[in-house]
Design a protein around this motif. Structure first.
Motif, PDB file in Angstrom:
ATOM      1  N   ALA A  36       0.903  -1.368   0.023  1.00  0.00           N
ATOM      2  CA  ALA A  36      -0.121  -0.014   0.080  1.00  0.00           C
ATOM      3  C   ALA A  36       0.768   1.203  -0.039  1.00  0.00           C
ATOM      4  CB  ALA A  36      -0.957  -0.015   1.192  1.00  0.00           C
ATOM      5  N   ALA A  37       0.336   2.131  -0.778  1.00  0.00           N
ATOM      6  CA  ALA A  37       1.232   3.533  -0.578  1.00  0.00           C
ATOM      7  C   ALA A  37       1.180   4.273   0.718  1.00  0.00           C
ATOM      8  CB  ALA A  37       0.610   4.550  -1.448  1.00  0.00           C
ATOM      9  N   PRO A  38       2.476   4.955   1.186  1.00  0.00           N
ATOM     10  CA  PRO A  38       2.542   5.468   2.324  1.00  0.00           C
ATOM     11  C   PRO A  38       1.261   6.412   2.743  1.00  0.00           C
ATOM     12  CG  PRO A  38       4.532   5.450   1.309  1.00  0.00           C
ATOM     13  CD  PRO A  38       3.486   5.012   0.313  1.00  0.00           C
ATOM     14  N   THR A  39       1.135   6.389   3.912  1.00  0.00           N
ATOM     15  CA  THR A  39       0.118   7.426   4.474  1.00  0.00           C
ATOM     16  C   THR A  39       0.543   8.547   5.400  1.00  0.00           C
ATOM     17  OG1 THR A  39      -0.529   5.917   6.191  1.00  0.00           O
ATOM     18  CG2 THR A  39      -1.872   5.957   4.089  1.00  0.00           C
ATOM     19  N   SER A  40       2.066   8.650   5.651  1.00  0.00           N
ATOM     20  CA  SER A  40       2.640   9.659   6.365  1.00  0.00           C
ATOM     21  C   SER A  40       3.891   9.970   5.743  1.00  0.00           C
ATOM     22  CB  SER A  40       3.316   8.895   7.892  1.00  0.00           C
ATOM     23  OG  SER A  40       4.223   7.683   7.589  1.00  0.00           O
ATOM     24  N   ALA A  41       4.360  11.150   6.200  1.00  0.00           N
ATOM     25  CA  ALA A  41       5.600  11.785   5.728  1.00  0.00           C
ATOM     26  C   ALA A  41       6.477  12.080   6.713  1.00  0.00           C
ATOM     27  CB  ALA A  41       5.409  13.048   4.923  1.00  0.00           C
ATOM     28  N   GLY A  42       8.113  11.958   6.319  1.00  0.00           N
ATOM     29  CA  GLY A  42       8.976  12.282   7.276  1.00  0.00           C
ATOM     30  C   GLY A  42       9.103  13.783   7.647  1.00  0.00           C
ATOM     31  N   THR A  43       9.877  14.102   8.483  1.00  0.00           N
ATOM     32  CA  THR A  43      10.119  15.562   9.103  1.00  0.00           C
ATOM     33  C   THR A  43      11.383  16.074   8.756  1.00  0.00           C
ATOM     34  OG1 THR A  43      10.423  14.752  11.192  1.00  0.00           O
ATOM     35  CG2 THR A  43       8.265  15.351  10.731  1.00  0.00           C
ATOM     36  N   SER A  44      12.398  15.173   8.169  1.00  0.00           N
ATOM     37  CA  SER A  44      13.688  15.271   7.800  1.00  0.00           C
ATOM     38  C   SER A  44      14.160  14.679   6.743  1.00  0.00           C
ATOM     39  CB  SER A  44      14.535  15.617   9.031  1.00  0.00           C
ATOM     40  OG  SER A  44      14.846  14.154   9.424  1.00  0.00           O
ATOM     41  N   PHE A  45      15.271  14.930   6.318  1.00  0.00           N
ATOM     42  CA  PHE A  45      16.123  14.029   5.145  1.00  0.00           C
ATOM     43  C   PHE A  45      16.283  12.688   5.815  1.00  0.00           C
ATOM     44  CE2 PHE A  45      17.337  18.168   3.453  1.00  0.00           C
ATOM     45  CZ  PHE A  45      16.994  18.106   2.029  1.00  0.00           C
ATOM     46  N   THR A  47      14.554  11.023   8.160  1.00  0.00           N
ATOM     47  CA  THR A  47      13.224  10.260   8.242  1.00  0.00           C
ATOM     48  C   THR A  47      12.185  10.285   6.916  1.00  0.00           C
ATOM     49  OG1 THR A  47      12.363  12.254   9.256  1.00  0.00           O
ATOM     50  CG2 THR A  47      13.586  10.691  10.589  1.00  0.00           C
ATOM     51  N   ALA A  48      12.896  10.590   5.725  1.00  0.00           N
ATOM     52  CA  ALA A  48      11.892  10.901   4.768  1.00  0.00           C
ATOM     53  C   ALA A  48      11.532   9.364   4.308  1.00  0.00           C
ATOM     54  CB  ALA A  48      12.827  11.044   3.539  1.00  0.00           C
ATOM     55  N   PRO A 198      22.232   7.267  -0.327  1.00  0.00           N
ATOM     56  CA  PRO A 198      22.871   7.853   0.994  1.00  0.00           C
ATOM     57  C   PRO A 198      22.507   6.791   1.896  1.00  0.00           C
ATOM     58  CG  PRO A 198      21.346   9.297   0.740  1.00  0.00           C
ATOM     59  CD  PRO A 198      21.310   8.436  -0.493  1.00  0.00           C
ATOM     60  N   GLY A 199      23.151   6.693   3.047  1.00  0.00           N
ATOM     61  CA  GLY A 199      22.706   5.790   4.123  1.00  0.00           C
ATOM     62  C   GLY A 199      21.776   6.499   5.244  1.00  0.00           C
ATOM     63  N   ILE A 200      20.615   6.551   4.947  1.00  0.00           N
ATOM     64  CA  ILE A 200      19.472   7.207   5.592  1.00  0.00           C
ATOM     65  C   ILE A 200      18.623   6.183   6.484  1.00  0.00           C
ATOM     66  CG2 ILE A 200      19.390   8.873   3.797  1.00  0.00           C
ATOM     67  CD1 ILE A 200      16.924   7.592   2.772  1.00  0.00           C
ATOM     68  N   ALA A 201      18.868   4.999   6.175  1.00  0.00           N
ATOM     69  CA  ALA A 201      17.730   4.231   6.934  1.00  0.00           C
ATOM     70  C   ALA A 201      19.060   3.401   7.913  1.00  0.00           C
ATOM     71  CB  ALA A 201      17.438   2.841   6.149  1.00  0.00           C
ATOM     72  N   THR A 202      18.218   2.796   8.868  1.00  0.00           N
ATOM     73  CA  THR A 202      19.192   2.163  10.071  1.00  0.00           C
ATOM     74  C   THR A 202      18.893   0.634  10.265  1.00  0.00           C
ATOM     75  OG1 THR A 202      17.631   2.718  11.695  1.00  0.00           O
ATOM     76  CG2 THR A 202      19.523   4.166  11.376  1.00  0.00           C
ATOM     77  N   ARG A 203      19.703  -0.245  10.268  1.00  0.00           N
ATOM     78  CA  ARG A 203      19.283  -1.608  10.477  1.00  0.00           C
ATOM     79  C   ARG A 203      18.577  -1.762  11.796  1.00  0.00           C
ATOM     80  NH1 ARG A 203      25.066  -2.306   8.827  1.00  0.00           N
ATOM     81  NH2 ARG A 203      25.094  -2.824   6.515  1.00  0.00           N
TER      82      ARG A 203
END
Length: 266
Positions: A36-45, A47-48, A198-203
């Motif tokens: 399903a398509a996302p229903t929220s947005a991040g507040t910074s690069f 957490t995009a 870039p490494g924006i996600a965390t394991r």
């Protein structure tokens, strides 16, 4: 008749060779099918929210928030980002100006080739629509250039002009990204070793010898385009036409091929 046959063969070969290139130029607007398509947005690069091309992402927010999404783009694509902000029905003190910005994997702001990147909604408007069509993504560019390159792209949506009394009012945002495949006309001789992801996600798991999260590459990676390009098609078409032109010219200039008669007594 011979020349007509040559020209007919050339037309048939040209149509057969050009058909794959025409098919590749259609916009890619199909959903990814990953869920399903996302229903929220991040507040910074960092957490995009991740979205795929063709998905209609939505988010509920407050006027004054910074909303971030990210999407992948590959070489020879020309992405178009569209956003719609549905404004509250409650009375507003003044008009509002909203802005849509797009950044690449190095967080460099990318210029819009065309589109309404900034728009002002009247005091009684119910919504505002914005769009930004980027330049064609290139496979390689000079280090000092800011050309779009394959990898992750960030979308930032926010209000840049609003009355203080209107801050905090609820809004609903919709974002969608579609791309047009430009094809071999945008191909360059070179490619990046790795896309700009870039490494924006965390394991989620932590190493046994450390209590801190480690950065990981984003799960959104552009598909590899491979070595094939429709430049190969047009190169082949050019070679075929050149060969046929040579055959046609020879047929026109060689004559009937019969030996001329020698006058009696010569």
């Amino acid at each position: 008749m011979r020349i007509a046959r040559v020209l007919t063969s050339a037309a048939l070969l040209l149509g057969a060779a050009a058909s794959p290139a025409v098919a590749d130029s259609s916009p890619s607007a199909s959903p990814s099918g990953d869920g399903a398509a996302p229903t929220s947005a991040g507040t910074s690069f960092r957490t995009a929210t991740e979205i795929q091309q063709g998905q209609q992402a939505t988010a509920n927010a407050s006027t004054g928030d910074y909303l971030y999404w990210q999407f992948p783009a590959e070489e020879q694509q020309r992405p178009t980002v569209r956003a719609t902000v549905k404004l509250p029905s409650s009375p507003r003190s003044s008009a509002q100006t909203w802005q849509l910005d797009v950044y690449d994997g190095l967080r460099r702001r990318q210029a819009c080739q065309y589109g309404a990147q900034t728009r002002t909604a009247a005091q009684d408007a119910s919504s505002v629509n914005l769009s930004c069509t980027l330049r064609t993504v290139r496979a390689w560019a000079e280090p000092w250039a800011d050309d779009p390159l394959p990898g992750t792209y960030y979308i930032r949506l926010t209000v840049v002009g609003v009355g203080t009394a209107d801050l905090g009012q609820p809004v609903n945002a919709e974002v969608r990204v579609d791309s047009k495949d430009i094809g071999g006309s945008a191909a360059v001789d070179g490619s990046l070793a790795e896309p700009l992801v870039p490494g924006i996600a965390t394991r989620s798991e932590k190493p046994s010898d450390s209590d801190t999260d480690t950065a990981a590459l984003s799960k959104l990676r552009p598909d590899a385009s491979g070595w094939w390009s429709d430049r190969w098609v047009w190169t082949g078409v050019g070679g075929i036409l050149a060969a046929l032109a040579g055959i046609g010219g020879y047929a026109l200039t060689r004559g009937s091929g019969r030996p001329s008669r020698v006058p009696p007594g010569a």
